[in-house]
Design an enzyme around this catalytic site. Sequence first.
Site, PDB file in Angstrom:
ATOM      1  N   LYS A  37      21.143   9.795 -12.319  1.00  0.00           N
ATOM      2  CA  LYS A  37      21.940   8.894 -13.147  1.00  0.00           C
ATOM      3  C   LYS A  37      21.172   8.511 -14.420  1.00  0.00           C
ATOM      4  O   LYS A  37      21.707   8.499 -15.512  1.00  0.00           O
ATOM      5  CB  LYS A  37      22.274   7.612 -12.377  1.00  0.00           C
ATOM      6  CG  LYS A  37      23.390   7.763 -11.349  1.00  0.00           C
ATOM      7  CD  LYS A  37      23.592   6.442 -10.618  1.00  0.00           C
ATOM      8  CE  LYS A  37      24.678   6.517  -9.567  1.00  0.00           C
ATOM      9  NZ  LYS A  37      26.015   6.696 -10.125  1.00  0.00           N
ATOM     10  N   GLU A  55      10.593   6.342 -22.456  1.00  0.00           N
ATOM     11  CA  GLU A  55       9.286   6.983 -22.638  1.00  0.00           C
ATOM     12  C   GLU A  55       8.901   7.732 -21.360  1.00  0.00           C
ATOM     13  O   GLU A  55       8.490   8.865 -21.417  1.00  0.00           O
ATOM     14  CB  GLU A  55       8.220   5.931 -22.952  1.00  0.00           C
ATOM     15  CG  GLU A  55       8.383   5.292 -24.323  1.00  0.00           C
ATOM     16  CD  GLU A  55       8.128   6.267 -25.458  1.00  0.00           C
ATOM     17  OE1 GLU A  55       7.328   7.205 -25.289  1.00  0.00           O
ATOM     18  OE2 GLU A  55       8.751   6.075 -26.520  1.00  0.00           O
ATOM     19  N   LYS A  62       7.568   3.195  -0.879  1.00  0.00           N
ATOM     20  CA  LYS A  62       6.497   2.378  -0.274  1.00  0.00           C
ATOM     21  C   LYS A  62       5.941   3.102   0.958  1.00  0.00           C
ATOM     22  O   LYS A  62       6.715   3.677   1.739  1.00  0.00           O
ATOM     23  CB  LYS A  62       7.102   1.049   0.178  1.00  0.00           C
ATOM     24  CG  LYS A  62       6.503  -0.168  -0.515  1.00  0.00           C
ATOM     25  CD  LYS A  62       7.071  -1.432   0.070  1.00  0.00           C
ATOM     26  CE  LYS A  62       6.437  -2.692  -0.432  1.00  0.00           C
ATOM     27  NZ  LYS A  62       5.859  -2.793  -1.719  1.00  0.00           N
ATOM     28  N   LYS A  70       4.143  -5.983   4.359  1.00  0.00           N
ATOM     29  CA  LYS A  70       5.201  -6.880   3.869  1.00  0.00           C
ATOM     30  C   LYS A  70       5.975  -7.508   5.031  1.00  0.00           C
ATOM     31  O   LYS A  70       6.385  -8.656   4.949  1.00  0.00           O
ATOM     32  CB  LYS A  70       6.134  -6.111   2.924  1.00  0.00           C
ATOM     33  CG  LYS A  70       6.785  -7.015   1.913  1.00  0.00           C
ATOM     34  CD  LYS A  70       7.227  -6.272   0.680  1.00  0.00           C
ATOM     35  CE  LYS A  70       7.797  -7.227  -0.317  1.00  0.00           C
ATOM     36  NZ  LYS A  70       8.089  -6.638  -1.602  1.00  0.00           N
ATOM     37  N   ARG A  73       3.847 -10.295   6.043  1.00  0.00           N
ATOM     38  CA  ARG A  73       3.832 -11.347   5.024  1.00  0.00           C
ATOM     39  C   ARG A  73       5.138 -12.148   5.058  1.00  0.00           C
ATOM     40  O   ARG A  73       5.143 -13.361   4.924  1.00  0.00           O
ATOM     41  CB  ARG A  73       3.615 -10.711   3.644  1.00  0.00           C
ATOM     42  CG  ARG A  73       3.460 -11.713   2.515  1.00  0.00           C
ATOM     43  CD  ARG A  73       2.644 -11.152   1.352  1.00  0.00           C
ATOM     44  NE  ARG A  73       3.197  -9.946   0.788  1.00  0.00           N
ATOM     45  CZ  ARG A  73       4.181  -9.933  -0.088  1.00  0.00           C
ATOM     46  NH1 ARG A  73       4.717 -11.056  -0.496  1.00  0.00           N
ATOM     47  NH2 ARG A  73       4.622  -8.786  -0.575  1.00  0.00           N
ATOM     48  N   LYS A 129       6.828 -14.616 -16.424  1.00  0.00           N
ATOM     49  CA  LYS A 129       6.140 -15.343 -15.352  1.00  0.00           C
ATOM     50  C   LYS A 129       5.027 -16.200 -15.983  1.00  0.00           C
ATOM     51  O   LYS A 129       4.550 -15.875 -17.077  1.00  0.00           O
ATOM     52  CB  LYS A 129       5.525 -14.332 -14.380  1.00  0.00           C
ATOM     53  CG  LYS A 129       6.542 -13.746 -13.431  1.00  0.00           C
ATOM     54  CD  LYS A 129       5.829 -13.113 -12.256  1.00  0.00           C
ATOM     55  CE  LYS A 129       6.788 -12.853 -11.127  1.00  0.00           C
ATOM     56  NZ  LYS A 129       6.156 -12.233  -9.971  1.00  0.00           N
ATOM     57  N   HIS A 137      13.824  -6.834 -13.781  1.00  0.00           N
ATOM     58  CA  HIS A 137      13.882  -6.315 -12.410  1.00  0.00           C
ATOM     59  C   HIS A 137      15.313  -6.319 -11.895  1.00  0.00           C
ATOM     60  O   HIS A 137      15.997  -7.336 -11.993  1.00  0.00           O
ATOM     61  CB  HIS A 137      13.059  -7.194 -11.456  1.00  0.00           C
ATOM     62  CG  HIS A 137      11.588  -7.081 -11.643  1.00  0.00           C
ATOM     63  ND1 HIS A 137      10.673  -7.581 -10.756  1.00  0.00           N
ATOM     64  CD2 HIS A 137      10.849  -6.503 -12.619  1.00  0.00           C
ATOM     65  CE1 HIS A 137       9.452  -7.327 -11.179  1.00  0.00           C
ATOM     66  NE2 HIS A 137       9.526  -6.677 -12.321  1.00  0.00           N
ATOM     67  N   GLU A 156      14.711  -0.806  -5.991  1.00  0.00           N
ATOM     68  CA  GLU A 156      14.237  -1.749  -7.001  1.00  0.00           C
ATOM     69  C   GLU A 156      13.992  -0.996  -8.304  1.00  0.00           C
ATOM     70  O   GLU A 156      13.313   0.032  -8.305  1.00  0.00           O
ATOM     71  CB  GLU A 156      12.934  -2.425  -6.554  1.00  0.00           C
ATOM     72  CG  GLU A 156      12.479  -3.483  -7.569  1.00  0.00           C
ATOM     73  CD  GLU A 156      11.044  -3.947  -7.370  1.00  0.00           C
ATOM     74  OE1 GLU A 156      10.850  -5.130  -7.081  1.00  0.00           O
ATOM     75  OE2 GLU A 156      10.123  -3.114  -7.510  1.00  0.00           O
ATOM     76  N   GLU A 171      -3.356  -6.062 -15.862  1.00  0.00           N
ATOM     77  CA  GLU A 171      -3.336  -7.294 -15.066  1.00  0.00           C
ATOM     78  C   GLU A 171      -3.467  -6.979 -13.572  1.00  0.00           C
ATOM     79  O   GLU A 171      -4.164  -7.669 -12.837  1.00  0.00           O
ATOM     80  CB  GLU A 171      -2.041  -8.056 -15.366  1.00  0.00           C
ATOM     81  CG  GLU A 171      -2.001  -9.476 -14.822  1.00  0.00           C
ATOM     82  CD  GLU A 171      -1.415  -9.563 -13.421  1.00  0.00           C
ATOM     83  OE1 GLU A 171      -1.496 -10.630 -12.839  1.00  0.00           O
ATOM     84  OE2 GLU A 171      -0.887  -8.551 -12.913  1.00  0.00           O
TER      85      GLU A 171
HETATM   86  P1  0O2 Z   1       4.021  -3.001  -5.798  1.00  0.00           P
HETATM   87  O1  0O2 Z   1       2.870  -2.339  -5.145  1.00  0.00           O
HETATM   88  O2  0O2 Z   1       4.040  -2.836  -7.290  1.00  0.00           O
HETATM   89  O3  0O2 Z   1       5.336  -2.686  -5.158  1.00  0.00           O
HETATM   90  P2  0O2 Z   1       9.235  -9.499  -3.221  1.00  0.00           P
HETATM   91  O4  0O2 Z   1       8.057  -9.720  -2.333  1.00  0.00           O
HETATM   92  O5  0O2 Z   1       9.158  -8.164  -3.929  1.00  0.00           O
HETATM   93  O6  0O2 Z   1      10.532  -9.703  -2.526  1.00  0.00           O
HETATM   94  P3  0O2 Z   1       8.883 -11.077  -5.621  1.00  0.00           P
HETATM   95  O7  0O2 Z   1       7.423 -11.260  -5.875  1.00  0.00           O
HETATM   96  O8  0O2 Z   1       9.757 -12.259  -5.893  1.00  0.00           O
HETATM   97  O9  0O2 Z   1       9.168 -10.716  -4.147  1.00  0.00           O
HETATM   98  O10 0O2 Z   1       9.410  -9.865  -6.451  1.00  0.00           O
HETATM   99  P4  0O2 Z   1       9.352  -9.632  -8.000  1.00  0.00           P
HETATM  100  O11 0O2 Z   1       9.002 -10.860  -8.744  1.00  0.00           O
HETATM  101  O12 0O2 Z   1      10.651  -8.972  -8.347  1.00  0.00           O
HETATM  102  O13 0O2 Z   1       8.139  -8.624  -8.138  1.00  0.00           O
HETATM  103  C1  0O2 Z   1       8.110  -7.416  -7.477  1.00  0.00           C
HETATM  104  C2  0O2 Z   1       7.239  -6.394  -8.161  1.00  0.00           C
HETATM  105  O14 0O2 Z   1       7.137  -6.638  -9.561  1.00  0.00           O
HETATM  106  C3  0O2 Z   1       5.806  -6.370  -7.690  1.00  0.00           C
HETATM  107  O15 0O2 Z   1       5.736  -5.582  -6.563  1.00  0.00           O
HETATM  108  C4  0O2 Z   1       5.077  -5.754  -8.882  1.00  0.00           C
HETATM  109  O16 0O2 Z   1       5.279  -4.350  -8.928  1.00  0.00           O
HETATM  110  C5  0O2 Z   1       5.821  -6.363 -10.051  1.00  0.00           C
HETATM  111  N1  0O2 Z   1       5.217  -7.653 -10.452  1.00  0.00           N
HETATM  112  C6  0O2 Z   1       5.733  -8.878 -10.266  1.00  0.00           C
HETATM  113  N2  0O2 Z   1       4.945  -9.814 -10.792  1.00  0.00           N
HETATM  114  C7  0O2 Z   1       3.894  -9.177 -11.331  1.00  0.00           C
HETATM  115  C8  0O2 Z   1       2.718  -9.630 -12.049  1.00  0.00           C
HETATM  116  O17 0O2 Z   1       2.489 -10.802 -12.270  1.00  0.00           O
HETATM  117  N3  0O2 Z   1       1.861  -8.647 -12.463  1.00  0.00           N
HETATM  118  C9  0O2 Z   1       2.063  -7.339 -12.246  1.00  0.00           C
HETATM  119  N4  0O2 Z   1       1.147  -6.465 -12.695  1.00  0.00           N
HETATM  120  N5  0O2 Z   1       3.160  -6.877 -11.569  1.00  0.00           N
HETATM  121  C10 0O2 Z   1       4.051  -7.790 -11.127  1.00  0.00           C
HETATM  122  P5  0O2 Z   1       4.625  -5.779  -5.435  1.00  0.00           P
HETATM  123  O18 0O2 Z   1       5.308  -5.755  -4.117  1.00  0.00           O
HETATM  124  O19 0O2 Z   1       3.775  -6.971  -5.732  1.00  0.00           O
HETATM  125  O20 0O2 Z   1       3.724  -4.541  -5.528  1.00  0.00           O
END
Ligand code: 0O2
Length: 245
Positions: A37, A55, A62, A70, A73, A129, A137, A156, A171
Amino acid sequence: METLFTPSNVKKLKAVKKELTRFMMTYQFALDELSTKIDILQQEFHYIHDYNPIEHVKSRIKTPESILKKVHRKGIDLTLPAIRDTIHDIAGIRITCSFISDIYELSYMLENQKDIQVVERKDYIMNPKPNGYQSLHLILEIPVFMSDRVLDVYVEVQIRTIAMDFWASLEHKIYYKYNHEAPPAILQELKEAAETAGRLDEKMERLHKEINKAKETENDTHFIMNHEKLHLPEEFLATYINSAR
Ligand code: 0O2
Protein backbone atom coordinates in the site's frame (compact mmCIF):
# COMPACT_ATOMS: atom_id res chain seq x y z
CA MET A 1 14.81 -26.47 36.03
CA GLU A 2 13.53 -29.60 34.32
CA THR A 3 14.26 -29.90 30.62
CA LEU A 4 11.36 -29.33 28.27
CA PHE A 5 12.82 -31.56 25.64
CA THR A 6 11.72 -34.94 26.96
CA PRO A 7 10.54 -37.54 24.39
CA SER A 8 6.96 -37.25 25.65
CA ASN A 9 7.02 -33.49 25.04
CA VAL A 10 8.31 -33.58 21.48
CA LYS A 11 4.85 -33.74 19.95
CA LYS A 12 3.50 -30.94 22.15
CA LEU A 13 6.51 -28.74 21.37
CA LYS A 14 5.97 -29.24 17.67
CA ALA A 15 2.31 -28.20 18.02
CA VAL A 16 3.23 -25.08 20.05
CA LYS A 17 5.90 -24.14 17.52
CA LYS A 18 3.38 -24.50 14.70
CA GLU A 19 0.83 -22.31 16.47
CA LEU A 20 3.40 -19.62 17.30
CA THR A 21 4.73 -19.63 13.74
CA ARG A 22 1.20 -19.21 12.40
CA PHE A 23 0.62 -16.34 14.86
CA MET A 24 3.83 -14.53 13.87
CA MET A 25 3.24 -15.16 10.16
CA THR A 26 0.02 -13.14 10.21
CA TYR A 27 2.08 -10.10 11.29
CA GLN A 28 4.52 -10.65 8.45
CA PHE A 29 1.60 -10.84 5.99
CA ALA A 30 0.13 -7.63 7.42
CA LEU A 31 3.51 -5.93 6.98
CA ASP A 32 3.72 -7.18 3.38
CA GLU A 33 0.25 -5.83 2.64
CA LEU A 34 0.93 -2.47 4.20
CA SER A 35 4.30 -2.20 2.44
CA THR A 36 2.53 -2.69 -0.90
CA LYS A 37 0.00 0.00 0.00
CA ILE A 38 2.81 2.39 0.94
CA ASP A 39 4.66 1.64 -2.28
CA ILE A 40 1.53 2.41 -4.34
CA LEU A 41 0.95 5.67 -2.45
CA GLN A 42 4.59 6.60 -2.90
CA GLN A 43 4.43 6.11 -6.67
CA GLU A 44 1.12 7.98 -6.95
CA PHE A 45 2.47 10.81 -4.79
CA HIS A 46 5.54 11.01 -7.01
CA TYR A 47 3.27 11.25 -10.04
CA ILE A 48 1.08 14.01 -8.54
CA HIS A 49 3.73 16.13 -6.81
CA ASP A 50 6.71 15.31 -8.99
CA TYR A 51 9.01 14.34 -6.13
CA ASN A 52 9.52 11.38 -3.84
CA PRO A 53 8.04 12.08 -0.38
CA ILE A 54 9.49 8.94 1.20
CA GLU A 55 13.19 8.72 1.99
CA HIS A 56 13.00 5.16 3.29
CA VAL A 57 10.74 2.54 4.79
CA LYS A 58 11.85 0.02 7.40
CA SER A 59 9.75 -2.75 8.82
CA ARG A 60 10.32 -5.24 11.60
CA ILE A 61 8.60 -7.96 13.57
CA LYS A 62 9.13 -7.93 17.33
CA THR A 63 11.21 -10.92 18.46
CA PRO A 64 9.55 -13.49 20.76
CA GLU A 65 11.97 -12.39 23.54
CA SER A 66 10.89 -8.79 23.16
CA ILE A 67 7.20 -9.78 23.12
CA LEU A 68 7.74 -11.77 26.33
CA LYS A 69 9.40 -8.74 28.00
CA LYS A 70 6.39 -6.61 27.09
CA VAL A 71 3.98 -9.28 28.39
CA HIS A 72 5.73 -9.07 31.77
CA ARG A 73 5.94 -5.27 31.70
CA LYS A 74 2.23 -4.95 30.94
CA GLY A 75 1.31 -7.77 33.34
CA ILE A 76 -0.91 -9.59 30.83
CA ASP A 77 -1.60 -13.32 30.48
CA LEU A 78 0.87 -15.30 28.43
CA THR A 79 -1.73 -16.38 25.87
CA LEU A 80 -1.88 -15.58 22.16
CA PRO A 81 -5.32 -13.85 22.33
CA ALA A 82 -4.13 -11.61 25.21
CA ILE A 83 -0.91 -10.78 23.34
CA ARG A 84 -2.84 -10.03 20.15
CA ASP A 85 -5.28 -7.72 21.95
CA THR A 86 -2.75 -5.87 24.09
CA ILE A 87 0.54 -5.62 22.23
CA HIS A 88 -0.10 -3.55 19.13
CA ASP A 89 3.44 -3.12 17.90
CA ILE A 90 4.39 -6.72 17.08
CA ALA A 91 4.47 -5.59 13.45
CA GLY A 92 6.01 -2.18 12.93
CA ILE A 93 6.75 0.04 9.95
CA ARG A 94 8.82 3.21 10.14
CA ILE A 95 8.49 5.64 7.26
CA THR A 96 10.98 8.46 6.90
CA CYS A 97 9.64 11.39 4.89
CA SER A 98 11.32 14.40 3.38
CA PHE A 99 9.03 17.07 4.86
CA ILE A 100 6.52 17.45 7.72
CA SER A 101 3.65 18.11 5.30
CA ASP A 102 4.44 14.75 3.61
CA ILE A 103 3.93 12.98 6.95
CA TYR A 104 0.39 14.31 7.25
CA GLU A 105 -0.46 13.79 3.60
CA LEU A 106 0.79 10.21 3.68
CA SER A 107 -1.00 9.42 6.95
CA TYR A 108 -4.21 10.95 5.57
CA MET A 109 -3.98 8.72 2.49
CA LEU A 110 -3.35 5.63 4.62
CA GLU A 111 -5.97 6.38 7.26
CA ASN A 112 -8.63 6.84 4.58
CA GLN A 113 -8.22 3.50 2.88
CA LYS A 114 -11.47 1.55 3.19
CA ASP A 115 -9.94 -1.65 4.52
CA ILE A 116 -7.81 0.11 7.14
CA GLN A 117 -9.10 0.80 10.61
CA VAL A 118 -7.34 3.47 12.68
CA VAL A 119 -7.17 2.14 16.23
CA GLU A 120 -4.97 4.85 17.70
CA ARG A 121 -3.25 8.03 16.54
CA LYS A 122 -0.56 9.79 18.59
CA ASP A 123 0.77 13.02 17.18
CA TYR A 124 4.12 13.66 18.83
CA ILE A 125 4.85 16.32 16.18
CA MET A 126 2.06 18.64 17.29
CA ASN A 127 2.71 17.54 20.89
CA PRO A 128 6.35 16.43 21.29
CA LYS A 129 7.22 14.21 24.25
CA PRO A 130 8.86 16.05 27.22
CA ASN A 131 12.29 14.74 26.10
CA GLY A 132 11.79 16.30 22.65
CA TYR A 133 10.78 13.12 20.75
CA GLN A 134 8.74 13.83 17.59
CA SER A 135 6.94 11.41 15.24
CA LEU A 136 3.45 10.56 14.13
CA HIS A 137 2.34 7.17 15.49
CA LEU A 138 -0.59 5.20 14.12
CA ILE A 139 -1.93 1.84 15.20
CA LEU A 140 -3.73 0.42 12.19
CA GLU A 141 -5.80 -2.72 11.91
CA ILE A 142 -5.67 -4.37 8.51
CA PRO A 143 -7.39 -7.50 7.20
CA VAL A 144 -5.16 -10.39 6.18
CA PHE A 145 -6.83 -12.88 3.84
CA MET A 146 -5.82 -16.41 4.78
CA SER A 147 -6.94 -19.57 2.94
CA ASP A 148 -9.87 -20.21 5.30
CA ARG A 149 -10.47 -16.91 7.13
CA VAL A 150 -9.81 -13.21 7.37
CA LEU A 151 -7.71 -12.00 10.30
CA ASP A 152 -7.58 -8.40 11.50
CA VAL A 153 -3.99 -7.61 12.38
CA TYR A 154 -2.52 -4.60 14.22
CA VAL A 155 0.44 -2.77 12.74
CA GLU A 156 2.24 0.18 14.33
CA VAL A 157 3.26 2.86 11.85
CA GLN A 158 5.75 5.55 12.82
CA ILE A 159 6.11 8.42 10.36
CA ARG A 160 8.83 11.04 10.81
CA THR A 161 11.25 13.29 8.95
CA ILE A 162 14.95 12.54 8.46
CA ALA A 163 15.82 15.07 11.19
CA MET A 164 13.35 13.46 13.64
CA ASP A 165 14.72 10.02 12.78
CA PHE A 166 18.32 11.16 13.28
CA TRP A 167 17.40 12.58 16.69
CA ALA A 168 15.43 9.48 17.76
CA SER A 169 18.20 7.05 16.89
CA LEU A 170 20.80 9.06 18.83
CA GLU A 171 18.45 9.46 21.79
CA HIS A 172 17.80 5.71 21.72
CA LYS A 173 21.56 4.99 21.86
CA ILE A 174 22.07 7.45 24.74
CA TYR A 175 19.10 5.99 26.63
CA TYR A 176 20.67 2.53 26.52
CA LYS A 177 24.25 3.71 27.01
CA TYR A 178 23.29 5.32 30.34
CA ASN A 179 20.98 2.44 31.22
CA HIS A 180 17.83 4.63 30.98
CA GLU A 181 19.26 7.38 33.24
CA ALA A 182 21.29 9.90 31.26
CA PRO A 183 22.81 12.89 33.14
CA PRO A 184 20.50 15.98 33.21
CA ALA A 185 22.98 18.07 31.14
CA ILE A 186 22.82 15.52 28.31
CA LEU A 187 19.03 15.35 28.48
CA GLN A 188 18.88 19.15 28.27
CA GLU A 189 21.18 19.16 25.23
CA LEU A 190 19.10 16.45 23.60
CA LYS A 191 15.97 18.52 24.10
CA GLU A 192 17.66 21.54 22.54
CA ALA A 193 18.82 19.35 19.63
CA ALA A 194 15.19 18.24 19.07
CA GLU A 195 14.11 21.90 18.93
CA THR A 196 16.92 22.67 16.46
CA ALA A 197 15.82 19.68 14.33
CA GLY A 198 12.25 21.04 14.41
CA ARG A 199 13.42 24.43 13.17
CA LEU A 200 15.48 22.77 10.43
CA ASP A 201 12.39 20.83 9.29
CA GLU A 202 10.39 24.07 9.09
CA LYS A 203 13.13 25.81 7.10
CA MET A 204 13.50 22.89 4.66
CA GLU A 205 9.75 22.86 4.12
CA ARG A 206 9.73 26.59 3.30
CA LEU A 207 12.59 26.13 0.81
CA HIS A 208 10.85 23.16 -0.75
CA LYS A 209 7.68 25.22 -1.27
CA GLU A 210 9.72 28.00 -2.93
CA ILE A 211 11.30 25.48 -5.30
CA ASN A 212 7.89 24.03 -6.12
CA LYS A 213 6.59 27.48 -7.02
CA ALA A 214 9.51 27.98 -9.40
CA LYS A 215 8.88 24.55 -10.93
CA GLU A 216 5.30 25.44 -11.88
CA THR A 217 6.52 27.47 -14.83
CA GLU A 218 8.87 24.75 -16.17
CA ASN A 219 8.12 22.77 -19.33
CA ASP A 220 8.99 19.21 -18.40
CA THR A 221 8.18 16.39 -20.82
CA HIS A 222 9.00 13.57 -18.40
CA PHE A 223 6.87 11.49 -16.10
CA ILE A 224 7.57 8.78 -13.52
CA MET A 225 6.33 5.22 -13.88
CA ASN A 226 7.47 2.29 -11.76
CA HIS A 227 10.30 4.42 -10.28
CA GLU A 228 11.58 5.15 -13.78
CA LYS A 229 11.68 8.54 -15.52
CA LEU A 230 10.04 8.28 -18.94
CA HIS A 231 10.08 10.80 -21.76
CA LEU A 232 6.90 11.85 -23.60
CA PRO A 233 7.68 12.28 -27.33
CA GLU A 234 6.83 15.73 -28.69
CA GLU A 235 4.66 14.22 -31.45
CA PHE A 236 2.49 12.57 -28.80
CA LEU A 237 2.16 15.81 -26.84
CA ALA A 238 1.44 17.91 -29.94
CA THR A 239 -1.35 15.56 -31.07
CA TYR A 240 -2.89 15.56 -27.61
CA ILE A 241 -2.66 19.35 -27.15
CA ASN A 242 -4.09 20.01 -30.63
CA SER A 243 -7.00 17.61 -30.15
CA ALA A 244 -7.84 19.22 -26.80
CA ARG A 245 -8.28 22.70 -28.40
P1 0O2 B 1 10.94 -0.47 19.92
O1 0O2 B 1 12.06 -1.41 20.16
O2 0O2 B 1 11.32 0.71 19.07
O3 0O2 B 1 9.69 -1.14 19.45
P2 0O2 B 1 3.47 0.91 24.19
O4 0O2 B 1 4.28 0.24 25.26
O5 0O2 B 1 4.13 0.81 22.84
O6 0O2 B 1 2.05 0.46 24.17
P3 0O2 B 1 3.84 3.77 24.43
O7 0O2 B 1 5.18 4.04 25.03
O8 0O2 B 1 2.72 4.65 24.89
O9 0O2 B 1 3.35 2.34 24.74
O10 0O2 B 1 3.93 3.85 22.88
P4 0O2 B 1 4.42 5.04 21.98
O11 0O2 B 1 4.51 6.31 22.73
O12 0O2 B 1 3.52 5.03 20.79
O13 0O2 B 1 5.89 4.59 21.60
C1 0O2 B 1 6.15 3.40 20.98
C2 0O2 B 1 7.44 3.41 20.19
O14 0O2 B 1 7.77 4.73 19.76
C3 0O2 B 1 8.65 2.96 20.96
O15 0O2 B 1 8.71 1.59 20.91
C4 0O2 B 1 9.79 3.63 20.20
O16 0O2 B 1 10.07 2.93 18.99
C5 0O2 B 1 9.18 4.96 19.83
N1 0O2 B 1 9.42 5.97 20.89
C6 0O2 B 1 8.50 6.47 21.74
N2 0O2 B 1 9.05 7.39 22.54
C7 0O2 B 1 10.34 7.48 22.20
C8 0O2 B 1 11.44 8.30 22.67
O17 0O2 B 1 11.33 9.10 23.58
N3 0O2 B 1 12.64 8.11 22.04
C9 0O2 B 1 12.83 7.24 21.04
N4 0O2 B 1 14.05 7.13 20.50
N5 0O2 B 1 11.81 6.45 20.56
C10 0O2 B 1 10.60 6.58 21.14
P5 0O2 B 1 9.41 0.70 22.04
O18 0O2 B 1 8.49 -0.41 22.37
O19 0O2 B 1 9.88 1.56 23.17
O20 0O2 B 1 10.66 0.10 21.37
